[in-house]
Design an enzyme around this catalytic site. Structure first.
Site, PDB file in Angstrom:
ATOM      1  N   GLY A 293     -19.228   5.596  -2.421  1.00  0.00           N
ATOM      2  CA  GLY A 293     -20.185   6.688  -2.215  1.00  0.00           C
ATOM      3  C   GLY A 293     -21.498   6.456  -2.944  1.00  0.00           C
ATOM      4  O   GLY A 293     -22.528   7.033  -2.588  1.00  0.00           O
TER       5      GLY A 293
ATOM      6  N   PRO B 269     -15.465  -3.855   1.005  1.00  0.00           N
ATOM      7  CA  PRO B 269     -16.833  -4.241   1.360  1.00  0.00           C
ATOM      8  C   PRO B 269     -17.881  -3.258   0.840  1.00  0.00           C
ATOM      9  O   PRO B 269     -19.044  -3.622   0.677  1.00  0.00           O
ATOM     10  CB  PRO B 269     -16.815  -4.259   2.892  1.00  0.00           C
ATOM     11  CG  PRO B 269     -15.698  -3.339   3.277  1.00  0.00           C
ATOM     12  CD  PRO B 269     -14.665  -3.524   2.201  1.00  0.00           C
TER      13      PRO B 269
ATOM     14  N   GLY C 180     -17.523  -1.695  -2.059  1.00  0.00           N
ATOM     15  CA  GLY C 180     -17.389  -1.625  -3.515  1.00  0.00           C
ATOM     16  C   GLY C 180     -16.117  -0.948  -3.971  1.00  0.00           C
ATOM     17  O   GLY C 180     -15.932  -0.723  -5.167  1.00  0.00           O
ATOM     18  N   GLY C 181     -15.241  -0.558  -3.030  1.00  0.00           N
ATOM     19  CA  GLY C 181     -13.984   0.109  -3.389  1.00  0.00           C
ATOM     20  C   GLY C 181     -14.135   1.618  -3.366  1.00  0.00           C
ATOM     21  O   GLY C 181     -15.251   2.147  -3.453  1.00  0.00           O
TER      22      GLY C 181
ATOM     23  N   TYR D  90       0.853  -1.193   0.000  1.00  0.00           N
ATOM     24  CA  TYR D  90       0.000   0.000   0.000  1.00  0.00           C
ATOM     25  C   TYR D  90       0.883   1.235   0.000  1.00  0.00           C
ATOM     26  O   TYR D  90       1.212   1.822   1.027  1.00  0.00           O
ATOM     27  CB  TYR D  90      -0.974  -0.004   1.187  1.00  0.00           C
ATOM     28  CG  TYR D  90      -1.995  -1.122   1.128  1.00  0.00           C
ATOM     29  CD1 TYR D  90      -2.208  -1.845  -0.053  1.00  0.00           C
ATOM     30  CD2 TYR D  90      -2.753  -1.470   2.242  1.00  0.00           C
ATOM     31  CE1 TYR D  90      -3.129  -2.876  -0.112  1.00  0.00           C
ATOM     32  CE2 TYR D  90      -3.680  -2.500   2.188  1.00  0.00           C
ATOM     33  CZ  TYR D  90      -3.858  -3.199   1.008  1.00  0.00           C
ATOM     34  OH  TYR D  90      -4.776  -4.221   0.965  1.00  0.00           O
TER      35      TYR D  90
HETATM   36  N1  LIG Z   1      -6.447  -8.320   0.059  1.00  0.00           N
HETATM   37  C1  LIG Z   1      -6.618  -7.597  -1.026  1.00  0.00           C
HETATM   38  O1  LIG Z   1      -6.259  -7.997  -2.150  1.00  0.00           O
HETATM   39  C2  LIG Z   1      -7.246  -6.248  -0.879  1.00  0.00           C
HETATM   40  C3  LIG Z   1      -7.649  -5.524  -2.020  1.00  0.00           C
HETATM   41  C4  LIG Z   1      -8.261  -4.271  -1.829  1.00  0.00           C
HETATM   42  C5  LIG Z   1      -8.461  -3.799  -0.535  1.00  0.00           C
HETATM   43  N2  LIG Z   1      -8.030  -4.521   0.556  1.00  0.00           N
HETATM   44  C6  LIG Z   1      -8.232  -4.047   1.940  1.00  0.00           C
HETATM   45  O2  LIG Z   1      -9.617  -3.827   2.140  1.00  0.00           O
HETATM   46  C7  LIG Z   1      -9.812  -2.499   2.610  1.00  0.00           C
HETATM   47  C8  LIG Z   1     -11.149  -1.975   2.158  1.00  0.00           C
HETATM   48  O3  LIG Z   1     -11.226  -1.928   0.751  1.00  0.00           O
HETATM   49  P1  LIG Z   1     -11.211  -0.537  -0.066  1.00  0.00           P
HETATM   50  O4  LIG Z   1     -10.596   0.502   0.751  1.00  0.00           O
HETATM   51  O5  LIG Z   1     -10.630  -0.881  -1.397  1.00  0.00           O
HETATM   52  O6  LIG Z   1     -12.728  -0.276  -0.380  1.00  0.00           O
HETATM   53  P2  LIG Z   1     -14.070   0.015   0.490  1.00  0.00           P
HETATM   54  O7  LIG Z   1     -13.831  -0.268   1.909  1.00  0.00           O
HETATM   55  O8  LIG Z   1     -15.157  -0.704  -0.200  1.00  0.00           O
HETATM   56  O9  LIG Z   1     -14.271   1.554   0.218  1.00  0.00           O
HETATM   57  C9  LIG Z   1     -13.406   2.505   0.754  1.00  0.00           C
HETATM   58  C10 LIG Z   1     -14.018   3.868   0.606  1.00  0.00           C
HETATM   59  O10 LIG Z   1     -15.266   3.877   1.255  1.00  0.00           O
HETATM   60  C11 LIG Z   1     -15.502   5.124   1.803  1.00  0.00           C
HETATM   61  N3  LIG Z   1     -16.262   4.911   3.042  1.00  0.00           N
HETATM   62  C12 LIG Z   1     -15.874   4.161   4.104  1.00  0.00           C
HETATM   63  N4  LIG Z   1     -16.836   4.137   5.044  1.00  0.00           N
HETATM   64  C13 LIG Z   1     -17.843   4.907   4.584  1.00  0.00           C
HETATM   65  C14 LIG Z   1     -19.108   5.294   5.095  1.00  0.00           C
HETATM   66  N5  LIG Z   1     -19.507   4.849   6.299  1.00  0.00           N
HETATM   67  N6  LIG Z   1     -19.876   6.096   4.350  1.00  0.00           N
HETATM   68  C15 LIG Z   1     -19.477   6.518   3.122  1.00  0.00           C
HETATM   69  N7  LIG Z   1     -18.293   6.197   2.573  1.00  0.00           N
HETATM   70  C16 LIG Z   1     -17.483   5.393   3.292  1.00  0.00           C
HETATM   71  C17 LIG Z   1     -14.150   5.737   2.118  1.00  0.00           C
HETATM   72  O11 LIG Z   1     -14.225   7.108   1.795  1.00  0.00           O
HETATM   73  P3  LIG Z   1     -13.157   8.189   2.341  1.00  0.00           P
HETATM   74  O12 LIG Z   1     -11.874   7.840   1.647  1.00  0.00           O
HETATM   75  O13 LIG Z   1     -13.747   9.467   1.884  1.00  0.00           O
HETATM   76  O14 LIG Z   1     -13.036   8.029   3.808  1.00  0.00           O
HETATM   77  C18 LIG Z   1     -13.189   4.933   1.274  1.00  0.00           C
HETATM   78  O15 LIG Z   1     -12.540   5.673   0.282  1.00  0.00           O
HETATM   79  C19 LIG Z   1      -8.616  -1.736   2.047  1.00  0.00           C
HETATM   80  O16 LIG Z   1      -8.424  -0.501   2.696  1.00  0.00           O
HETATM   81  C20 LIG Z   1      -7.528  -2.728   2.248  1.00  0.00           C
HETATM   82  O17 LIG Z   1      -7.098  -2.703   3.600  1.00  0.00           O
HETATM   83  C21 LIG Z   1      -7.451  -5.737   0.382  1.00  0.00           C
END
Ligand SMILES: NC(=O)c1ccc[n+]([C@@H]2O[C@H](COP(=O)([O-])OP(=O)(O)OC[C@H]3O[C@@H](n4cnc5c(N)ncnc54)[C@H](OP(=O)(O)O)[C@@H]3O)[C@@H](O)[C@H]2O)c1
Length: 293
Positions: free
Chosen positions: A223, A215, A217-218, A59
């Protein structure tokens, strides 16, 4: 000393963690905020009772800053001003970012050993709480990569072992190679991406923690969750909460081993997400969300 909130707990291996974790990725890759806002986000998570933070050495954005997110988390924990001894930092090895925006793989055992040593140094710990093999490398037999993770466990460099982006066959194989010590599986799972349901079911059967990644959708789609999935917006309206909070509560309701790790780069979003731990959904609401495609 800061007074932290208590959140409901779930289990990863022998360790109790908050029902909702913090995903660190948005604070270190494309679109990342400045350092001050990232630290404020991690501190807001800790204030709210988050005791699971997910990161990875990959990351980062530029070639010369491998482990940007691990270092950020280590700094934020050091500067918190409260007890952080109960926080499980879960990192990963096996993915790389050469700095041109791409993601590459290296599952070679010697590489994984050196990557783990580098993560240990950046996190400033004697042993990594949870080390996850990030993604299968087609150039290296999976058994060899997981064998390296087993050796790290045996050497005491990592306290617990997990895998990511694994199918049911690889979950069973990893658990066998690790001598029954596989504690977590981290796969993509969201309203838009349901194909990890067999892995979630297997983890539920085996009592292995399942950490849904992206979780919501990325970052680019999170949003729009309510706009894309009307059922999540409808249930959210009925409870007077955000569709994102409903989504995380729905995942918690799907299995006692599910521990979502929503990414965040603002204190407001992680605060909203952790409140999902206290949102009870009725069986008919869960059925409606299950059916939403
Ligand atoms: N193992 C793997 O291959 C892999 C791949 C991808 C991700 N991951 C892990 O999984 C984690 C989560 O995935 P992700 O970050 O890709 O996507 P995500 O959790 O689906 O979405 C992240 C986005 O959601 C927004 N968000 C979070 N909580 C919210 C809420 N309550 N209301 C509105 N918007 C909200 C955040 O906005 P703001 O930025 O504005 O706060 C953030 O940018 C990553 O951070 C990483 O640690 C692992």
């Amino acid at each position: 000393m800061k007074g932290k909130q208590q959140m409901k707990q779930r289990r990863i291996g022998t360790v109790e963690v908050s029902d909702i974790g913090l995903g660190g990725m948005p604070m270190s890759i494309e679109g990342r905020p400045d350092r001050e806002r990232s630290v404020a986000t991690i501190h807001a998570a800790l204030d709210a009772g988050v005791t699971l933070i997910d990161t990875a050495d990959a990351y980062h954005l530029y070639a010369g800053e491998v482990g940007h997110n691990e270092s950020l988390i280590a700094d934020a924990l050091r500067t918190y001003g409260g007890d952080t001894s109960d926080v499980l930092v879960a990192t990963k090895g096996g993915h790389l970012r050469p700095g041109d925006g791409s993601w590459t793989l290296n599952g070679d055992p010697a590489y994984l050993r050196s990557a783990c040593d580098a993560s240990l140094r950046r996190l400033g710990v004697e042993a990594i709480g949870l080390y996850q093999y990030h993604r299968p490398d087609p150039k290296v037999p999976y058994e060899d990569s997981i064998g390296a993770i087993r050796d790290l466990l045996d050497a005491g460099k990592i306290r617990m072992a997990g895998i990511s982006n694994a199918n049911p066959e690889r979950i069973r194989l990893s658990n066998e190679i690790l001598g029954g010590r596989l504690v977590s599986v981290q796969n993509q799972f969201s309203p838009a991406f349901r194909s990890s349901e067999p892995e979630l079911d297997l983890c539920t059967e085996l009592g292995i923690a399942f950490l849904p990644w992206s979780p919501l959708g990325g970052s680019s789609a999170a949003g729009e969750l309510g706009g894309r999935f009307g059922a999540f917006a409808k249930v959210a309206d009925e409870h007077g909460v955000s569709p994102q909070r409903v989504c995380l509560a729905w995942m918690l309701a799907k299995s006692p081993v599910a521990i979502p790790i929503p990414g965040s780069s603002r204190p407001e979003t992680i605060r909203d997400s952790v409140a999902a731990a206290d949102l009870e959904l009725a069986p008919d609401e869960i059925a409606l969300l299950d059916a939403a495609r």
